[in-house]
Design a protein around this motif. Structure first.
Motif, PDB file in Angstrom:
ATOM      1  N   ARG A 167     -15.640 -22.799 -61.884  1.00 49.89           N
ATOM      2  CA  ARG A 167     -14.177 -22.831 -61.774  1.00 49.89           C
ATOM      3  C   ARG A 167     -13.607 -21.414 -61.883  1.00 49.89           C
ATOM      4  N   GLU A 168     -14.186 -20.622 -62.774  1.00 52.29           N
ATOM      5  CA  GLU A 168     -13.736 -19.237 -62.890  1.00 52.29           C
ATOM      6  C   GLU A 168     -13.971 -18.482 -61.583  1.00 52.29           C
ATOM      7  N   VAL A 169     -15.152 -18.671 -61.013  1.00 52.88           N
ATOM      8  CA  VAL A 169     -15.479 -17.997 -59.757  1.00 52.88           C
ATOM      9  C   VAL A 169     -14.554 -18.483 -58.642  1.00 52.88           C
ATOM     10  N   LEU A 170     -14.329 -19.783 -58.566  1.00 52.90           N
ATOM     11  CA  LEU A 170     -13.474 -20.340 -57.518  1.00 52.90           C
ATOM     12  C   LEU A 170     -12.053 -19.806 -57.634  1.00 52.90           C
ATOM     13  N   THR A 171     -11.558 -19.683 -58.850  1.00 53.93           N
ATOM     14  CA  THR A 171     -10.215 -19.141 -59.061  1.00 53.93           C
ATOM     15  C   THR A 171     -10.104 -17.724 -58.511  1.00 53.93           C
ATOM     16  N   LEU A 172     -11.132 -16.927 -58.737  1.00 50.52           N
ATOM     17  CA  LEU A 172     -11.101 -15.543 -58.267  1.00 50.52           C
ATOM     18  C   LEU A 172     -11.307 -15.463 -56.763  1.00 50.52           C
ATOM     19  N   VAL A 173     -12.114 -16.360 -56.200  1.00 49.37           N
ATOM     20  CA  VAL A 173     -12.249 -16.428 -54.739  1.00 49.37           C
ATOM     21  C   VAL A 173     -10.883 -16.712 -54.119  1.00 49.37           C
ATOM     22  N   ALA A 174     -10.149 -17.641 -54.723  1.00 50.46           N
ATOM     23  CA  ALA A 174      -8.827 -18.007 -54.193  1.00 50.46           C
ATOM     24  C   ALA A 174      -7.835 -16.857 -54.287  1.00 50.46           C
ATOM     25  N   ARG A 175      -8.085 -15.929 -55.187  1.00 56.47           N
ATOM     26  CA  ARG A 175      -7.203 -14.761 -55.310  1.00 56.47           C
ATOM     27  C   ARG A 175      -7.622 -13.634 -54.385  1.00 56.47           C
ATOM     28  N   GLY A 176      -8.679 -13.881 -53.608  1.00 62.09           N
ATOM     29  CA  GLY A 176      -9.087 -12.913 -52.603  1.00 62.09           C
ATOM     30  C   GLY A 176     -10.090 -11.880 -53.063  1.00 62.09           C
ATOM     31  N   LEU A 177     -10.699 -12.064 -54.233  1.00 64.50           N
ATOM     32  CA  LEU A 177     -11.657 -11.089 -54.727  1.00 64.50           C
ATOM     33  C   LEU A 177     -13.000 -11.226 -54.012  1.00 64.50           C
ATOM     34  N   SER A 178     -13.668 -10.112 -53.807  1.00 63.68           N
ATOM     35  CA  SER A 178     -15.007 -10.104 -53.214  1.00 63.68           C
ATOM     36  C   SER A 178     -16.031 -10.472 -54.288  1.00 63.68           C
ATOM     37  N   GLN A 211     -12.329 -22.045 -46.713  1.00 61.17           N
ATOM     38  CA  GLN A 211     -12.150 -23.417 -47.148  1.00 61.17           C
ATOM     39  C   GLN A 211     -12.183 -23.542 -48.673  1.00 61.17           C
ATOM     40  N   LEU A 212     -12.873 -22.625 -49.344  1.00 61.06           N
ATOM     41  CA  LEU A 212     -12.837 -22.637 -50.809  1.00 61.06           C
ATOM     42  C   LEU A 212     -11.443 -22.278 -51.319  1.00 61.06           C
ATOM     43  N   VAL A 213     -10.762 -21.374 -50.620  1.00 62.07           N
ATOM     44  CA  VAL A 213      -9.385 -21.041 -51.003  1.00 62.07           C
ATOM     45  C   VAL A 213      -8.505 -22.292 -50.908  1.00 62.07           C
ATOM     46  N   VAL A 214      -8.649 -23.018 -49.803  1.00 57.70           N
ATOM     47  CA  VAL A 214      -7.881 -24.252 -49.631  1.00 57.70           C
ATOM     48  C   VAL A 214      -8.215 -25.232 -50.746  1.00 57.70           C
ATOM     49  N   ALA A 215      -9.499 -25.409 -51.064  1.00 59.35           N
ATOM     50  CA  ALA A 215      -9.915 -26.353 -52.104  1.00 59.35           C
ATOM     51  C   ALA A 215      -9.328 -25.981 -53.456  1.00 59.35           C
ATOM     52  N   ALA A 216      -9.281 -24.693 -53.764  1.00 59.24           N
ATOM     53  CA  ALA A 216      -8.754 -24.253 -55.053  1.00 59.24           C
ATOM     54  C   ALA A 216      -7.302 -24.662 -55.237  1.00 59.24           C
ATOM     55  N   TYR A 217      -6.516 -24.566 -54.152  1.00 60.01           N
ATOM     56  CA  TYR A 217      -5.108 -24.956 -54.239  1.00 60.01           C
ATOM     57  C   TYR A 217      -4.938 -26.469 -54.182  1.00 60.01           C
ATOM     58  N   GLU A 218      -5.699 -27.129 -53.336  1.00 59.50           N
ATOM     59  CA  GLU A 218      -5.516 -28.569 -53.167  1.00 59.50           C
ATOM     60  C   GLU A 218      -5.916 -29.350 -54.413  1.00 59.50           C
ATOM     61  N   THR A 219      -6.863 -28.848 -55.168  1.00 56.90           N
ATOM     62  CA  THR A 219      -7.260 -29.530 -56.394  1.00 56.90           C
ATOM     63  C   THR A 219      -6.352 -29.170 -57.580  1.00 56.90           C
ATOM     64  N   GLY A 220      -5.484 -28.191 -57.380  1.00 56.09           N
ATOM     65  CA  GLY A 220      -4.584 -27.771 -58.443  1.00 56.09           C
ATOM     66  C   GLY A 220      -5.216 -26.774 -59.394  1.00 56.09           C
ATOM     67  N   LEU A 221      -6.453 -26.330 -59.108  1.00 54.85           N
ATOM     68  CA  LEU A 221      -7.087 -25.335 -59.982  1.00 54.85           C
ATOM     69  C   LEU A 221      -6.275 -24.046 -59.994  1.00 54.85           C
TER      70      LEU A 221
END
Length: 228
Positions: A167-178, A211-221
């Motif tokens: 979840r931590e990694v997904l949150t940072l992926v959604a923020r655009g981090l490499s 698609q991970l960015v989309v998933a992070a927002y759609e799940t409310g994470l």
């Protein structure tokens, strides 16, 4: 954008209803080391057929196409199991709000403006072929704004099988981090981050980081600023 010049050859399909643009893109791509154009499509329907026949690494897809628009063509290409390795980059003159969310939900791996510099186009093709997402900052802002306008996040049931570290990694992926930036922030090795991203892609059935960015927002994470 950076690319590995030693990467295997990339096969590309160009889908645009303007012959002049198709020809310009083809000349540029065919002139670049390690990139080969394997077909051109004038309509969205032709793009779907070409993708099924050629199985390219990347489809450069115009959003506004006759017969079948680029978003629906992308949805059909990405929904076909045989096209699992095909990545779609949407080509547009303007990074318009109306297209961003729909294109990413359809399976697009990113956006590219038609007036991008030639070097950016070549780098984009290589980046997306390698499985990375291509989201310019302006497009990412519009994507986040789109989620902020929606009534609220979807149920978070999809996160049930996701570990706290993921979840931590997904949150940072959604923020655009490499991967490197995520590794630095979480004090992990880059290889460990890659493993976490690979697990997230599998758990969400996602094609790539877009698609991970989309998933992070759609799940409310991740909740957009101004959203719920």
């Amino acid at each position: 954008m950076t690319a590995d010049p030693a990467a295997p050859g990339v096969r590309v399909v160009i889908a645009d209803d303007q012959a002049l643009l198709r020809g310009s893109f083809r000349y540029l791509l065919d002139s670049a080391p390690g990139i080969t154009v394997v077909g051109e499509a004038r309509t969205g329907a032709e793009a779907v057929d070409l993708a099924a026949r050629e199985r390219p690494d990347v489809v450069l897809m115009d959003i506004q196409m006759p017969e079948l628009d680029g978003i629906e063509a992308t949805r059909r290409i990405c929904a076909a199991p045989a096209n699992a390795g095909v990545r779609v980059v949407m080509l547009t003159m303007f990074d318009l709000d109306a297209y961003v969310y729909g294109a990413l939900r359809a399976g697009a791996s990113g956006f590219l403006l038609k007036d991008s510099a030639p070097a950016d186009l070549l780098a984009a093709v290589r980046v997306v072929a390698a499985g990375e997402a291509l989201l310019a900052p302006s497009v990412t802002r519009r994507l986040i704004a789109e989620f902020a306008r929606r009534p609220g996040p979807a149920p978070a049931a999809a996160l049930d099988g996701v570990t706290n570290r993921e979840r931590e990694v997904l949150t940072l992926v959604a923020r655009g981090l490499s991967n490197g930036e995520i590794a630095g922030q979480l004090h992990l090795g880059v290889g460990t981050v890659r493993t976490h991203v690979a697990h997230l892609l599998a758990k969400f059935g996602a094609r790539d980081r877009a698609q991970l960015v989309v998933a992070a927002y759609e799940t409310g994470l991740v909740v957009p600023s101004g959203g719920r």
